[in-house]
Design a protein around this motif. Structure first.
Motif, PDB file in Angstrom:
ATOM      1  N   UNK A 297       9.836  42.405  44.315  1.00 24.48           N
ATOM      2  CA  UNK A 297      11.073  42.036  45.006  1.00 24.48           C
ATOM      3  C   UNK A 297      10.781  41.474  46.396  1.00 24.48           C
ATOM      4  N   UNK A 298       9.815  42.068  47.095  1.00 23.84           N
ATOM      5  CA  UNK A 298       9.465  41.593  48.440  1.00 23.84           C
ATOM      6  C   UNK A 298       8.862  40.200  48.384  1.00 23.84           C
ATOM      7  N   UNK A 299       7.979  39.952  47.418  1.00 23.89           N
ATOM      8  CA  UNK A 299       7.362  38.633  47.284  1.00 23.89           C
ATOM      9  C   UNK A 299       8.420  37.579  46.970  1.00 23.89           C
ATOM     10  N   UNK A 300       9.341  37.904  46.066  1.00 24.26           N
ATOM     11  CA  UNK A 300      10.417  36.962  45.724  1.00 24.26           C
ATOM     12  C   UNK A 300      11.284  36.679  46.948  1.00 24.26           C
ATOM     13  N   UNK A 301      11.613  37.735  47.687  1.00 20.06           N
ATOM     14  CA  UNK A 301      12.441  37.555  48.881  1.00 20.06           C
ATOM     15  C   UNK A 301      11.727  36.681  49.912  1.00 20.06           C
ATOM     16  N   UNK A 302      10.439  36.915  50.119  1.00 23.08           N
ATOM     17  CA  UNK A 302       9.680  36.094  51.059  1.00 23.08           C
ATOM     18  C   UNK A 302       9.655  34.635  50.629  1.00 23.08           C
ATOM     19  N   UNK A 303       9.478  34.401  49.338  1.00 20.95           N
ATOM     20  CA  UNK A 303       9.430  33.022  48.832  1.00 20.95           C
ATOM     21  C   UNK A 303      10.782  32.333  49.011  1.00 20.95           C
TER      22      UNK A 303
END
Length: 313
Positions: A297-303
């Motif tokens: 979820x964090x990686x998706x949010x950062x992207x």
């Protein structure tokens, strides 16, 4: 040679790109410009850091032979020489243009000054029980220098000294977590007050992002320390959420992506902790699953944040 110049021009004609964006992109596609500013800045910072480290090693190895008075004098002269070089450039009959190196010469002088004051206090105990007050003295010196030389690097040192003076020195002893969180938030509040006072200096408006970085990072650090304390866990969670939302809003308003990274990282830590601590209950397999899900979820949010900010530039 691959070039996206036709696509950029087509994007401008179709209204998909602004002319401002095109003017920034076209020189790269035409191979007309190539910036190594970031690399030069990193190399200069590393050079100053290595030089300061070398001076520190020299001091420790020669302390017995020379004595503290001689070393204090030598360090004071070296620090003064750094400031004198920049002052000479500023007041020369033929004004020299400022360069990337100027800020790092000032940084070296400020680091030598900080180390020298700390060393002098450790040797002569001039402030005795009030030894932490030398952090306030450093905050004032670096702050005045930052405004005089228009240096955000010196401002960062001044804010770090101010945080140290308020009690935030990173000493996580037993039972000290809650106190450390409070001191970090006090340092953040002092930085907020300084930022408000900076409005009286319109020529130093460029300092505002430096203040904002310190405010957000100190606030998030204090809130996360509270989060791990059962007595203040709920309050810490509220502060993390509040500061993170404000930091995300600031990132979208100003285009400074780092503030989005701060917010998402803090939320990732807080949500992961709460899932494992409150819901999973310490089960190893479920804890790993929770960590995996929050990481994704964090990686998706950062992207997504990166893509949106890139589109808005």
């Amino acid at each position: 040679m691959l070039s996206f110049e036709p696509e950029i021009l087509e994007g401008v004609s179709k209204g998909l790109l602004t002319e401002r964006s095109a003017r920034r992109l076209l020189p790269y596609e035409r191979r007309e410009t190539f910036s190594i500013y970031g690399e030069l800045r990193l190399a200069t910072w590393l050079a100053v850091s290595l030089l300061a480290t070398g001076i520190g090693i020299f001091v420790t190895r020669n302390l017995r032979q020379t004595g503290p008075a001689v070393l204090i004098t030598v360090l004071a002269l070296a620090s003064a020489a750094c400031y004198a070089v920049i002052l000479a450039k500023r007041h020369a009959p033929q004004r020299w243009p400022s360069s990337l190196l100027d800020d790092y010469i000032l940084l070296l002088g400020a680091l030598l000054l900080s180390a020298n004051l700390g060393y002098a206090e450790s040797q002569y105990h001039l402030l005795d029980a009030f030894w932490t007050e030398h952090f306030l003295l450093l905050a004032i010196i670096h702050g005045v220098s930052a405004y005089y030389f228009n240096s955000r690097t010196l401002l960062s040192l001044s804010l770090a000294s101010l945080a140290s003076w308020s009690g935030f020195r990173g000493d996580l002893g037993v039972g000290q977590g809650t106190a450390l969180a409070g001191r970090a938030l006090i340092a953040s509040a002092l930085t907020v007050l300084w930022r408000l006072g900076n409005r009286a200096f319109p020529a130093r408006e460029s300092f505002n992002p430096v203040f904002d970085h310190f405010i957000v990072l100190l606030s998030l650090f204090g809130a996360l320390v509270w989060l791990f304390d059962p007595r203040f866990e709920f309050l810490g969670l509220l502060v993390v959420i509040g500061v993170s939302v404000a930091s995300l809003a600031y990132a979208f308003k100003t285009g400074h992506e780092a503030f989005a990274v701060y917010a998402i990282a803090a939320l990732f830590i807080a949500v992961t902790y709460e899932l494992i601590h409150r819901i999973v209950g310490g089960n190893a397999a479920l804890s790993l699953l929770a960590l995996l899900l929050t990481s994704i979820a964090a990686v998706i949010a950062l992207y997504q944040v990166h893509r949106r900010l890139k589109e808005e530039r």
